[in-house]
Design a protein around this motif. Structure first.
Motif, PDB file in Angstrom:
ATOM      1  N   ASN A 195      39.912  42.582  28.478  1.00 28.77           N
ATOM      2  CA  ASN A 195      39.650  43.993  28.208  1.00 28.77           C
ATOM      3  C   ASN A 195      39.031  44.659  29.430  1.00 28.77           C
ATOM      4  N   LYS A 196      38.086  43.960  30.055  1.00 30.91           N
ATOM      5  CA  LYS A 196      37.441  44.507  31.258  1.00 30.91           C
ATOM      6  C   LYS A 196      38.451  44.653  32.397  1.00 30.91           C
ATOM      7  N   TRP A 197      39.210  43.593  32.644  1.00 34.77           N
ATOM      8  CA  TRP A 197      40.196  43.629  33.718  1.00 34.77           C
ATOM      9  C   TRP A 197      41.236  44.722  33.494  1.00 34.77           C
ATOM     10  N   ASN A 198      41.819  44.737  32.294  1.00 38.78           N
ATOM     11  CA  ASN A 198      42.911  45.672  32.020  1.00 38.78           C
ATOM     12  C   ASN A 198      42.439  47.117  31.955  1.00 38.78           C
ATOM     13  N   GLN A 202      44.521  47.726  22.730  1.00 38.49           N
ATOM     14  CA  GLN A 202      43.129  48.153  22.648  1.00 38.49           C
ATOM     15  C   GLN A 202      42.721  48.979  23.860  1.00 38.49           C
ATOM     16  N   VAL A 203      43.192  48.559  25.037  1.00 35.81           N
ATOM     17  CA  VAL A 203      42.837  49.277  26.267  1.00 35.81           C
ATOM     18  C   VAL A 203      43.409  50.690  26.266  1.00 35.81           C
ATOM     19  N   TRP A 204      44.699  50.814  25.936  1.00 35.30           N
ATOM     20  CA  TRP A 204      45.317  52.138  25.974  1.00 35.30           C
ATOM     21  C   TRP A 204      44.819  53.042  24.850  1.00 35.30           C
ATOM     22  N   LEU A 205      44.504  52.464  23.692  1.00 35.73           N
ATOM     23  CA  LEU A 205      43.886  53.266  22.630  1.00 35.73           C
ATOM     24  C   LEU A 205      42.483  53.709  23.054  1.00 35.73           C
ATOM     25  N   GLY A 206      41.807  52.835  23.821  1.00 30.91           N
ATOM     26  CA  GLY A 206      40.479  53.180  24.322  1.00 30.91           C
ATOM     27  C   GLY A 206      40.506  54.339  25.304  1.00 30.91           C
ATOM     28  N   LYS A 207      41.664  54.546  25.969  1.00 35.91           N
ATOM     29  CA  LYS A 207      41.793  55.687  26.879  1.00 35.91           C
ATOM     30  C   LYS A 207      41.694  57.005  26.133  1.00 35.91           C
ATOM     31  N   LEU A 208      42.048  56.982  24.843  1.00 38.97           N
ATOM     32  CA  LEU A 208      41.991  58.199  24.029  1.00 38.97           C
ATOM     33  C   LEU A 208      40.590  58.438  23.479  1.00 38.97           C
ATOM     34  N   GLN A 246      31.840  48.975  45.275  1.00 40.07           N
ATOM     35  CA  GLN A 246      31.508  50.140  44.461  1.00 40.07           C
ATOM     36  C   GLN A 246      31.424  49.785  42.987  1.00 40.07           C
ATOM     37  N   ASN A 247      30.577  50.533  42.283  1.00 40.56           N
ATOM     38  CA  ASN A 247      30.412  50.320  40.846  1.00 40.56           C
ATOM     39  C   ASN A 247      31.191  51.342  40.022  1.00 40.56           C
ATOM     40  N   ASP A 248      32.163  52.007  40.653  1.00 39.89           N
ATOM     41  CA  ASP A 248      32.917  53.045  39.962  1.00 39.89           C
ATOM     42  C   ASP A 248      34.032  52.482  39.086  1.00 39.89           C
ATOM     43  N   SER A 249      34.185  51.170  39.093  1.00 41.29           N
ATOM     44  CA  SER A 249      35.252  50.546  38.307  1.00 41.29           C
ATOM     45  C   SER A 249      34.778  49.197  37.787  1.00 41.29           C
ATOM     46  N   ASP A 250      35.328  48.789  36.626  1.00 41.50           N
ATOM     47  CA  ASP A 250      35.040  47.455  36.097  1.00 41.50           C
ATOM     48  C   ASP A 250      35.721  46.374  36.922  1.00 41.50           C
ATOM     49  N   VAL A 251      36.668  46.761  37.767  1.00 42.96           N
ATOM     50  CA  VAL A 251      37.349  45.801  38.651  1.00 42.96           C
ATOM     51  C   VAL A 251      37.030  46.183  40.092  1.00 42.96           C
ATOM     52  N   GLU A 252      35.806  45.873  40.487  1.00 42.06           N
ATOM     53  CA  GLU A 252      35.333  46.275  41.822  1.00 42.06           C
ATOM     54  C   GLU A 252      36.150  45.612  42.926  1.00 42.06           C
ATOM     55  N   ASP A 253      36.669  44.394  42.681  1.00 43.84           N
ATOM     56  CA  ASP A 253      37.468  43.718  43.703  1.00 43.84           C
ATOM     57  C   ASP A 253      38.814  44.412  43.899  1.00 43.84           C
TER      58      ASP A 253
END
Length: 493
Positions: A286-289, A395-401, A241-248
């Motif tokens: 960044n992609k993984w997290n 950066q990841v958690w700030l990006g959630k906002l 699926q393409n619904d996540s950056d971590v498809e695996d």
């Protein structure tokens, strides 16, 4: 019944290898498959999915397939906007049919027989290489129990060869340098940090039973029945699926939700490429997290994992690492500026524990170097690597906002292809300027900052901060003792 002939086809493993502009690495990947000893009576078919390629990936794959006498076919995709997910699903549809085909094409008798003969699907990256016998180990793990849906190889980052080995007078100097096989001291050091990080993760998983919350796309052997169940249950046209950056990771959680076990192989090894620079590493992490955090917090995906508590604990561990370091920097700066700093030998304990822990991890990392063990013991390498991960975490958690969702795949690919650059140098310069400015202000206002009035006003806050920091450090020390205890075992990374 007499007179009725029964068709038969040998059981087989099918390898699906998505490859986007991988002309420099595809031969090495296929050479690794050529090294494998297949289980008795089992055949291997290799499908290279040349995905939106603008280079010679197809030609190099065909040539390598002929060279290694592999049963290989190249699938060409054009205008695939789903990147790796779309490429993998294209390979799956070739084998099992396209559920979105409006003409409802039926598989021929031979195609149906071929589909039934597939007993395992190997998903792997075009820049990965299986170690000899890896496929056998993965097969043995997958076939050891009926409820195992996928088995992942143990990943080890390939160390770049010394750049100094290349002669600048070699007519192929620039071509060899561009291949990524060679690197300078910084690239080699950076690769080891990623390798040690991966080793720590693998050792932890093995200590806790070998179950994993992500079957990495670099090299995992799947049970086709398990993939088909995910496809049917979620009404998909392909397992990925393409619904996540971590498809695996998303696929792994879906397998677990359906009752399948997902394991790492204790013996099967796969060599993978590391990110050779700070910038490419940051974009990859960044992609993984961000993908991991999205899976943890996105209720629309409706997926769970038995490892969810562990993943949240990892997030809390990073948060505590960030808080401890931020508190220490602030408290130390204020204490020095107001002349209220007092050294305590108790602080040596967590430093010593961290040193011991990192030396053990460095020694357990495959193909370690003496310099890496020394730097681990001095805490230079672990601390620098941790700060990079803490910046990514923030950066990841700030990006959630943020309302704007970033395309992790696009950012990582742009970084790897050199289309974007790091702001590391600017950040270092700003940090140095800020420290210099702070030191100047402390020196200029020294009499005021060290006056009894200021010291009395600051002292209660300093005391409270040091006490809180002490408790946090005790907790971290106990966690390090536990991790050192888990590393005493026979498990290898």
């Amino acid at each position: 019944m007499p007179g009725i002939k029964k068709s038969y086809m040998k059981p087989r493993i099918v390898a699906l290898i998505p490859a986007h502009n991988e002309e420099n690495s595809i031969r090495d990947c296929l050479a690794g498959l050529n090294d494998q000893l297949l289980p008795k009576g089992v055949e291997l078919d290799v499908y290279v999915i040349a995905d939106n390629c603008t280079d010679r990936t197809e030609e190099k794959a065909i040539t390598a397939g002929e060279e290694f006498n592999l049963n290989l076919k190249v699938i060409i995709t054009e205008n695939n906007k789903l990147r790796k997910v779309g490429a993998l699903n294209a390979g799956w549809k070739l084998l099992y049919g396209d559920l979105l085909d409006i003409y409802n094409k039926q598989l021929t008798e031979h195609e149906e027989l071929y589909k039934q003969s597939i007993k395992a699907v190997l998903g792997m990256d075009a820049d990965s290489r299986l170690a000899p016998n890896c496929l056998t180990y993965l097969w043995e793990g997958l076939m050891s129990a009926r409820n195992i849906g996928g088995v992942m190889a143990k990943y080890t980052m390939r160390m770049p060869k010394k750049k100094s080995l290349l002669s600048k007078h070699d007519v192929y100097y620039e071509e060899k340098l561009a291949s990524g096989e060679y690197g300078g001291p910084v690239a080699r050091w950076w690769t080891h940090q990623q390798k040690q990080d991966m080793a720590s993760w693998l050792l932890d998983l093995q200590y806790h039973g070998g179950s994993t919350y992500v079957l990495g796309g670099q090299a995992t052997l799947f049970r086709p029945e398990a993939l088909q169940e995910v496809l049917n249950h979620n009404k998909l046209d392909g397992p990925w699926q393409n619904d996540s950056d971590v498809e695996d990771m998303l696929l792994t959680w879906q397998l677990q939700k359906s009752g399948w076990k997902t394991l790492i192989s204790p013996k099967g090894r796969c060599f993978v490429d590391a990110m050779r620079s700070y910038h490419t590493f940051r974009e990859q992490r960044n992609k993984w997290n961000s993908g991991t955090v999205d899976l943890l917090t996105n209720k629309d995906l409706s997926v769970q994992t038995r490892h969810k508590g562990k993943i949240w604990r990892n997030q809390m561990k990073l948060l505590s690492d960030l808080v401890i370091r931020a508190m220490f920097i602030v408290l130390l700066s204020v204490a020095l500026a107001t002349d209220q700093f007092y050294w305590s030998w108790v602080w040596i304990i967590p430093i010593a524990l961290a040193s011991v822990l990192n030396v053990i991890l460095a020694l357990k990392t495959p193909m370690n170097r003496l310099i890496d063990v020394i730097l681990a013991g001095l805490l230079i390498s672990p601390e620098l690597y941790l700060w990079v991960n803490l910046m990514t975490f923030s950066q990841v958690w700030l990006g959630k906002l943020s309302a704007n969702k970033k395309d992790g795949w696009a950012n990582q690919y742009a970084a790897e292809s050199g289309k974007t650059s790091s702001k590391l140098l600017q950040g270092i310069i700003l940090t140095i300027v800020a420290i210099a400015a702070g030191c100047y202000l402390c020196f200029a206002y020294q009499d005021f900052l060290t006056s009894s009035r200021v010291q009395e006003a600051i002292s209660p806050y300093l005391m409270t901060g040091w006490i809180a920091l002490t408790y946090l450090t005790i907790i971290k020390s106990l966690m390090m003792i536990y991790q050192i205890w888990t590393l005493r075992g026979r498990h290898t990374a």
